[in-house]
Enzyme design. Structure first.
Site, PDB file in Angstrom:
ATOM      1  N   ARG A  46     -17.689  15.856 -21.505  1.00 10.58           N
ATOM      2  CA  ARG A  46     -16.124  16.007 -21.909  1.00 10.58           C
ATOM      3  C   ARG A  46     -16.047  17.247 -22.214  1.00 10.58           C
ATOM      4  O   ARG A  46     -14.840  17.893 -22.081  1.00 10.58           O
ATOM      5  CB  ARG A  46     -14.619  14.929 -23.262  1.00 10.58           C
ATOM      6  CG  ARG A  46     -15.554  13.799 -21.680  1.00 10.58           C
ATOM      7  CD  ARG A  46     -13.817  13.058 -21.706  1.00 10.58           C
ATOM      8  NE  ARG A  46     -13.806  11.830 -20.799  1.00 10.58           N
ATOM      9  CZ  ARG A  46     -13.424  10.725 -21.370  1.00 10.58           C
ATOM     10  NH1 ARG A  46     -12.826  10.717 -22.019  1.00 10.58           N
ATOM     11  NH2 ARG A  46     -13.745  10.163 -20.897  1.00 10.58           N
ATOM     12  N   ASP A 155       1.670  10.686 -28.131  1.00  8.75           N
ATOM     13  CA  ASP A 155       0.771   9.932 -28.137  1.00  8.75           C
ATOM     14  C   ASP A 155       0.167  11.440 -28.465  1.00  8.75           C
ATOM     15  O   ASP A 155       1.356  11.912 -29.074  1.00  8.75           O
ATOM     16  CB  ASP A 155       0.519  10.084 -26.040  1.00  8.75           C
ATOM     17  CG  ASP A 155      -0.538   9.909 -25.396  1.00  8.75           C
ATOM     18  OD1 ASP A 155      -0.648   8.760 -25.793  1.00  8.75           O
ATOM     19  OD2 ASP A 155      -1.508  10.500 -25.853  1.00  8.75           O
TER      20      ASP A 155
END
Length: 284
Positions: A46, A155
């Protein structure tokens, strides 16, 4: 020649022990996220895109950046890359039935005058969870103008928050919404048959904000329900215990905490009692 080039390219992005340990420590300190050894390949895969974007040739340079005063916004990019955002509308549907029958409808009968209700979707990802909550809320609390109702959706990933605020999803995503809600709250986009947008009525109910659960929380008032599903699995046990205790502080007595299907409060916190499957009521 191509084979040598490919082999060199693989070596260039090896995540060595030292760099992996640094990233594990950094993420734990900054976010509370705990990464085990078996996540090393995931982390490497990632973050390669970030290294390329920054023109870096190895993870040592990237760790040096994070460890410097110039880290700045890169911390946000790191978190956005590492966190997993798997969600859909009305995931674990029994939670929304419980919300309707055990939280919203009782409040409707108890409070004839413009009652106040606050729900928090913590770890809201791209917004499908708070929009699912909003659909149930709008259906029960009609007319909505008679209510002081709000959903806080937070978030750590700013990319996901932007998607949520836009309220635009693929038609495939919207297929998870029950038909009665879909007919009322989902709008087709002009000249785009592959995407839909959530109705303004829902978007007015939700406030999307960035929040790192590991840091200080700015909210002052208490909540009637908190959804924190599939978030605590990223944390170690001491961090989970502290998080659940903070949630208890933020809930009214009798307020509900909704967890993910693989999460439990059993043996973790004595301020809650089980109300339903992975649903807990604050008792003190």
């Amino acid at each position: 020649m191509n084979a040598r080039h490919d082999h060199s390219h693989q070596r260039e992005f090896n995540l060595e022990d030292r760099e992996f340990r640094f990233l594990v420590s950094f993420l734990s300190r900054e976010t509370g996220i705990v990464l085990s050894e078996h996540k090393r390949q995931m982390v490497c895969g990632r973050l390669v895109k970030r290294l390329r974007s920054l023109g870096m040739r190895d993870f040592a340079a990237y760790c040096a950046l994070l460890d410097s005063p110039a880290a700045g916004a890169e911390v946000e990019h790191l978190v956005n890359a590492i966190t997993t955002n798997i969600t859909n509308f009305f995931r674990e549907p029994h939670h929304f039935d419980h919300l309707r029958h055990q939280v919203l409808e009782p409040r409707l009968s108890q409070s004839p005058k413009k009652p106040r209700i606050r729900i928090w979707s913590a770890g809201c990802s791209s917004g499908q969870e708070p929009y699912s909550i909003a659909m149930v809320m709008a259906e029960v609390l009609k007319p909505s103008e008679a209510w002081d109702a709000l959903i806080l959706a937070t978030d750590i990933d700013t990319n996901m928050l932007k998607r949520g605020a836009d309220g635009i999803y693929s038609a495939e995503d919207a297929a998870h919404i029950p038909e009665n809600y879909r007919k009322r709250f989902v709008r087709r986009l002009h000249n785009d048959s592959d995407h839909v947008q959530m109705a303004d009525e829902l978007r007015r109910l939700i406030r999307f904000k960035r929040l790192n659960l590991h840091e200080k929380w700015p909210m002052k008032g208490k909540f009637d329900a908190i959804f924190c599903r599939n978030v605590a699995i990223y944390f170690d046990k001491p961090t989970q215990r502290a998080l659940f205790n903070r949630y208890a502080d933020m809930l009214h007595v009798g307020g509900m905490l909704y967890l993910g299907h693989a999460e439990s409060l059993i043996g973790m916190n004595d301020r809650f009692e089980a109300s339903d499957k992975t649903v807990y009521r604050r008792i003190r």
